[in-house]
Design an enzyme around this catalytic site. Structure first.
Site, mmCIF file in Angstrom:
data_model
loop_
_atom_site.group_PDB
_atom_site.id
_atom_site.type_symbol
_atom_site.label_atom_id
_atom_site.label_comp_id
_atom_site.label_asym_id
_atom_site.label_seq_id
_atom_site.Cartn_x
_atom_site.Cartn_y
_atom_site.Cartn_z
ATOM 1 N N TYR A 89 0.836 -1.206 0.000
ATOM 2 C CA TYR A 89 0.000 0.000 0.000
ATOM 3 C C TYR A 89 0.871 1.257 0.000
ATOM 4 O O TYR A 89 0.646 2.192 -0.775
ATOM 5 C CB TYR A 89 -0.908 -0.052 1.230
ATOM 6 C CG TYR A 89 -1.890 1.076 1.351
ATOM 7 C CD1 TYR A 89 -3.044 1.121 0.571
ATOM 8 C CD2 TYR A 89 -1.682 2.106 2.272
ATOM 9 C CE1 TYR A 89 -3.957 2.156 0.705
ATOM 10 C CE2 TYR A 89 -2.586 3.136 2.412
ATOM 11 C CZ TYR A 89 -3.724 3.153 1.629
ATOM 12 O OH TYR A 89 -4.622 4.187 1.770
ATOM 13 N N LYS A 114 1.099 4.198 -2.870
ATOM 14 C CA LYS A 114 0.760 5.603 -2.610
ATOM 15 C C LYS A 114 1.963 6.517 -2.839
ATOM 16 O O LYS A 114 1.805 7.656 -3.280
ATOM 17 C CB LYS A 114 0.212 5.756 -1.189
ATOM 18 C CG LYS A 114 -1.122 5.027 -0.961
ATOM 19 C CD LYS A 114 -2.216 5.525 -1.893
ATOM 20 C CE LYS A 114 -3.581 4.950 -1.548
ATOM 21 N NZ LYS A 114 -4.648 5.444 -2.450
#
Ligand SMILES: NC(=O)c1ccc[n+]([C@@H]2O[C@H](COP(=O)([O-])OP(=O)(O)OC[C@H]3O[C@@H](n4cnc5c(N)ncnc54)[C@H](O)[C@@H]3O)[C@@H](O)[C@H]2O)c1
Length: 240
Positions: free
Chosen positions: A148, A152
């Protein structure tokens, strides 16, 4: 330009932050198209005269076809908000290929797919606003979220690079980095984990999807003429 003629697209708008952003833009008078995966919730949008399309953002062909549909209908696209995102948390040493690839494909390739599909019409119009929803985790990292956080951080790099590519065409590209926002994505935390987290938030509360929606609303509005390539945190002071 008259606000009523402005067309916005929001991805992952069936719930959470994306839903709040879409509602905010609708309230501001935008013509609105939303992408999402949940058919029932998409149907709710349709009842509000929103063009609701079942699109998996990680599939470039689906994204291209859906953006084509928006252009057929309104002939322009002024705003794209890349909000769709997922988590598949776990420590790196136990992370499967699938958990790595699925998160990267949705959170990063999905943003790439939508940006590539909307950028030509925006260049032709010589105007546009793109906002990508990143995360404070993409700035600071987080144990248990290498996939994740990498996705990002990738979104932040994409945002800054694209902002430089298209600035001369009057297209502004920014990212927002939410902290801890109350949505289905974060509700899985235990009360204990929540209490620990709150201790680190100077404003002493979790954020609401509307907090992020109002920031996005400003960035895509005519009031924003000079902010591009930025990552703006919406985190109650978590990362001060
Ligand atoms: N909730 C938080 O605290 C928080 C913090 C930082 C960043 N974010 C980011 O904000 C965004 C929204 O998060 P949320 O908390 O509202 O999550 P959520 O899980 O409530 O909603 C995510 C939305 O994305 C959609 N989606 C997921 N994969 C998709 C795909 N492949 N194609 C199309 N749509 C897809 C889902 O259907 C859903 O509508 C995400 O990008 C997330 O990473 C959330």
């Amino acid at each position: 330009m008259d606000m009523l003629n402005r067309v916005a697209l929001v991805t992952g708008a069936t719930r959470g932050i994306g839903r709040a952003i879409a509602q905010h833009l609708l309230n501001q008078g935008f013509e609105l198209a939303v992408f999402g995966r949940n058919q029932d919730l998409l149907a709710e949008w349709e009842s509000q005269s929103v063009v609701a399309l079942a699109v998996d953002v990680s599939d470039a062909a689906q994204v291209d076809a859906a953006v084509h549909e928006i252009l057929q209908r309104w002939g322009r696209i002024d705003v794209a908000v890349n909000n769709a995102g997922i988590t598949r948390d776990g420590l790196l040493m136990r992370m499967s290929d699938d958990d790595w690839e699925t998160v990267l494909k949705t959170n990063l390739t999905g943003v790439f797919n939508v940006c590539r599909a909307v950028i030509r019409p925006m260049i032709k119009q010589r105007s546009g606003r793109i906002v990508n929803v990143a995360s404070v985790v993409g700035i600071a990292g987080n144990a248990g979220q290498v996939n994740y956080a990498a996705s990002k951080a990738g979104v932040i790099g994409l945002t800054k690079s694209l902002a430089k590519e298209v600035a001369s065409r009057n297209i502004l590209v920014n990212a927002v980095a939410p902290g801890y926002i109350d949505t289905d994505m974060t509700r899985a935390l235990t009360e204990e984990q929540r209490a620990v987290l709150l201790k680190h938030i100077p404003l002493q509360r979790t954020g609401q999807p509307e907090d992020v929606a109002k920031l996005v609303g400003f960035l895509v509005s005519e009031d924003n003429q000079y902010i591009t390539g930025q990552v703006i945190r919406c985190d109650g002071g978590l990362m001060i």
